[in-house]
Write an enzyme that holds these catalytic residues in place. Structure first.
Site, PDB file in Angstrom:
ATOM      1  N   TYR A  10       0.853  -1.200   0.000  1.00  0.00           N
ATOM      2  CA  TYR A  10       0.000   0.000   0.000  1.00  0.00           C
ATOM      3  C   TYR A  10       0.889   1.250   0.000  1.00  0.00           C
ATOM      4  O   TYR A  10       0.745   2.129  -0.861  1.00  0.00           O
ATOM      5  CB  TYR A  10      -0.905   0.004   1.232  1.00  0.00           C
ATOM      6  CG  TYR A  10      -1.593   1.326   1.465  1.00  0.00           C
ATOM      7  CD1 TYR A  10      -1.184   2.184   2.472  1.00  0.00           C
ATOM      8  CD2 TYR A  10      -2.642   1.730   0.634  1.00  0.00           C
ATOM      9  CE1 TYR A  10      -1.806   3.413   2.667  1.00  0.00           C
ATOM     10  CE2 TYR A  10      -3.259   2.950   0.822  1.00  0.00           C
ATOM     11  CZ  TYR A  10      -2.840   3.785   1.840  1.00  0.00           C
ATOM     12  OH  TYR A  10      -3.444   5.008   2.022  1.00  0.00           O
TER      13      TYR A  10
HETATM   14  O1  LIG Z   1      -2.076   6.923   7.777  1.00  0.00           O
HETATM   15  C1  LIG Z   1      -2.340   6.343   6.739  1.00  0.00           C
HETATM   16  O2  LIG Z   1      -2.036   6.782   5.619  1.00  0.00           O
HETATM   17  C2  LIG Z   1      -3.037   5.010   6.825  1.00  0.00           C
HETATM   18  O3  LIG Z   1      -3.937   5.045   7.917  1.00  0.00           O
HETATM   19  C3  LIG Z   1      -4.624   3.828   8.145  1.00  0.00           C
HETATM   20  O4  LIG Z   1      -3.691   2.775   8.380  1.00  0.00           O
HETATM   21  P1  LIG Z   1      -3.279   2.506   9.922  1.00  0.00           P
HETATM   22  O5  LIG Z   1      -2.643   3.698  10.516  1.00  0.00           O
HETATM   23  O6  LIG Z   1      -2.543   1.238   9.967  1.00  0.00           O
HETATM   24  O7  LIG Z   1      -4.720   2.378  10.613  1.00  0.00           O
HETATM   25  P2  LIG Z   1      -5.400   1.071  11.252  1.00  0.00           P
HETATM   26  O8  LIG Z   1      -5.333  -0.040  10.296  1.00  0.00           O
HETATM   27  O9  LIG Z   1      -6.726   1.506  11.698  1.00  0.00           O
HETATM   28  O10 LIG Z   1      -4.468   0.736  12.513  1.00  0.00           O
HETATM   29  C4  LIG Z   1      -4.371   1.723  13.564  1.00  0.00           C
HETATM   30  C5  LIG Z   1      -3.391   1.194  14.598  1.00  0.00           C
HETATM   31  O11 LIG Z   1      -3.944   0.037  15.206  1.00  0.00           O
HETATM   32  C6  LIG Z   1      -3.037  -1.052  15.134  1.00  0.00           C
HETATM   33  N1  LIG Z   1      -3.840  -2.264  15.042  1.00  0.00           N
HETATM   34  C7  LIG Z   1      -4.536  -2.547  13.895  1.00  0.00           C
HETATM   35  C8  LIG Z   1      -5.332  -3.681  13.836  1.00  0.00           C
HETATM   36  C9  LIG Z   1      -5.414  -4.530  14.984  1.00  0.00           C
HETATM   37  O12 LIG Z   1      -6.125  -5.559  14.996  1.00  0.00           O
HETATM   38  N2  LIG Z   1      -4.731  -4.192  16.117  1.00  0.00           N
HETATM   39  C10 LIG Z   1      -3.943  -3.084  16.182  1.00  0.00           C
HETATM   40  O13 LIG Z   1      -3.339  -2.808  17.201  1.00  0.00           O
HETATM   41  C11 LIG Z   1      -2.182  -0.765  13.907  1.00  0.00           C
HETATM   42  O14 LIG Z   1      -0.898  -1.350  13.998  1.00  0.00           O
HETATM   43  C12 LIG Z   1      -2.063   0.753  13.975  1.00  0.00           C
HETATM   44  O15 LIG Z   1      -1.012   1.121  14.862  1.00  0.00           O
HETATM   45  C13 LIG Z   1      -5.448   3.481   6.917  1.00  0.00           C
HETATM   46  O16 LIG Z   1      -6.035   2.195   7.096  1.00  0.00           O
HETATM   47  C14 LIG Z   1      -4.589   3.427   5.684  1.00  0.00           C
HETATM   48  O17 LIG Z   1      -5.441   3.282   4.547  1.00  0.00           O
HETATM   49  C15 LIG Z   1      -3.783   4.709   5.539  1.00  0.00           C
HETATM   50  O18 LIG Z   1      -4.682   5.769   5.235  1.00  0.00           O
END
Ligand SMILES: O=C(O)[C@H]1O[C@H](OP(=O)(O)OP(=O)(O)OC[C@H]2O[C@@H](n3ccc(=O)[nH]c3=O)[C@H](O)[C@@H]2O)[C@H](O)[C@@H](O)[C@H]1O
Length: 436
Positions: free
Chosen positions: A254
């Protein structure tokens, strides 16, 4: 003298012969019409076979999760969705500005989370807005349809179609002299890239290039503002992240496709004079959000008493994100649009140097996922069933943290919503929307 011929015999013979001729010609006619029928039938069957199995199929991308990301094939969509006088009338009405010197904006991904909020904000201030969305099944499309309904109430029309439908996109630019494109359509999600990599290539690379191709040929060329991602910082250890920090270590496909988008933007700016502004969003959340994001499914799982996995880094640190509330992101998107210079090209020919920009849009105060969960527990008044697990090698990064001084300097971007306040608004919406 020869006896006169027996006319009775001759007559009979003649009558018999003409009977045989008649029978034969009837038989021949019957045979040829049977043959014609068979040939027609065969041709019809061949045509049916061709249009059933060769006409561009519904692109069906199976995923290990067992669900498929369906998108209508672009030819089908332009055949079915992109035609007719009433359709054109809708397109023109929706995209016409209602304020002096108003914009006419094509919002791709208008059925999405950020797309819906930005479309409403633009329309409310009098700009013309036309949406484009393929309503794919990456997450439950009924949420996209519900957003579409809200947009319709504000006279915002969404054209159903795919970024890769060049014919449809060209038709839209033929009908509407767009001043801007707010390009938010993408395959989002860091972790899903390991399940369905092709979806990221198709939307974030091929789709984006297709859009740029149509835009550079347009006359006038629009100015383009598009969604990049904080994930391009990947394994960058600077803290906070600044736009000049290295972005050559993407941790997920991504992120790599978003980084590629930034390089492709440079090329189309350099060759064709397209004015292009990239916005690195930092974990955007809020009402009408994406159900594939942790804040969203954590809330539903806590309410339903289901366990949640809270990631930890491999050296036992809490993972953190610079969670950014949707209203702040919308202000950032409109600020970028308002300060976007015109593209310099015309019909694919560059006339001079054009603006090329990239900005962080974050909240400047990262919060750990553990803290996110405890805010949700107090808002919901329910104890979460937490499993703390090591962050899987799935493309996630340990932390994000935005330095937004550049966006502040250039268009006054200043986030004002802290995580607790933002989550309160999100939880209120979620309970109402799902009638929990
Ligand atoms: O800034 C971005 O550009 C991206 O933002 C978002 O990605 P992320 O920041 O990864 O959000 P998200 O998946 O909600 O995980 C949030 C936190 O929870 C943690 N996480 C996640 C899943 C889980 O089961 N447990 C957990 O701890 C995980 O490790 C993380 O620390 C958008 O999805 C992406 O499309 C893109 O826009």
């Amino acid at each position: 003298m020869a006896s006169p011929p027996d006319t009775s015999k001759t007559t009979k013979l003649e009558r018999y012969n003409s009977y045989i001729r008649r029978v034969n010609s009837t038989k021949l006619l019957a045979a040829s019409s049977k043959l014609l029928f068979r040939v027609t039938l065969l041709v019809a069957l061949v045509l049916i076979f061709f249009f059933t199995f060769n006409y561009p199929p519904l692109s069906d991308t199976p995923t290990s999760a067992g669900h498929h990301v369906h998108t209508t094939s672009h030819l089908l969509s332009s055949a079915f969705y992109g035609s007719g006088a009433s359709w054109e009338k809708e397109v023109r009405r929706s995209s016409t500005p209602r304020r002096p010197n108003g914009f006419s904006v094509l919002v791709t991904g208008a059925g999405g989370f950020v797309g819906t909020h930005c479309s409403l904000a633009l329309k409310k201030r009098g700009d013309g807005v036309l949406g484009l969305d393929n309503f794919n099944t990456y997450y439950d499309p009924s949420l996209k349809r519900a957003r579409q309904k809200v947009l319709k109430q504000h006279e915002i029309f969404i054209v159903e179609g795919d970024l890769n439908d060049g014919e449809l996109l060209a038709k839209l630019f033929d009908i509407v002299p767009f001043t801007h494109v707010l390009h938010l359509a993408a395959q989002a999600g860091v972790r899903y890239a390991m399940e369905n990599p092709q979806s990221y290539v198709s939307s974030n690379i091929a789709g984006y290039v297709n859009l740029l191709e149509v835009a550079k040929n347009a006359d006038p060329q629009p100015a383009i503002v598009w969604a990049s991602s904080s994930s391009v910082y990947g394994l960058n250890t600077e803290n906070p992240f600044s736009e000049s920090d290295r972005t050559d270590q993407p941790a997920s496909l991504y992120a790599a496709t978003k980084k590629a988008g930034e390089e492709i933007a440079h090329t189309y700016n350099h060759i064709y004079g397209l004015s292009i502004t990239g916005l690195r969003f930092f974990t955007v959340y809020g009402p009408w959000g994406r159900p594939d994001m942790a804040y969203f499914f954590f809330t539903k799982d806590i309410l339903q008493g289901k366990p949640i996995n809270v990631y930890q880094t491999h050296d036992n640190k809490e993972v953190a994100r610079d969670f950014t509330y949707i209203d702040d992101i919308v202000k950032g998107c409109l600020g970028a649009l308002d300060t976007a210079e015109k593209s310099t090209g015309k019909g694919g020919k560059k006339k001079g140097p054009a603006q090329l920009r990239i900005y962080n849009l974050g909240n400047t105060s990262p919060v750990t996922v553990g803290k996110l969960v405890s805010i949700l527990e107090s808002l919901l008044n329910v104890k979460a069933k937490k499993h703390v697990i090591k962050m899987p090698r799935n493309g996630d990064v340990p932390f994000t943290h935005a330095n937004v001084s550049l966006a502040y300097k250039d268009f006054g971007y200043k986030p004002t919503t802290d995580l607790s306040s933002g989550l309160r608004k999100f939880v209120k919406w979620l309970i109402e929307f799902f009638a929990l």
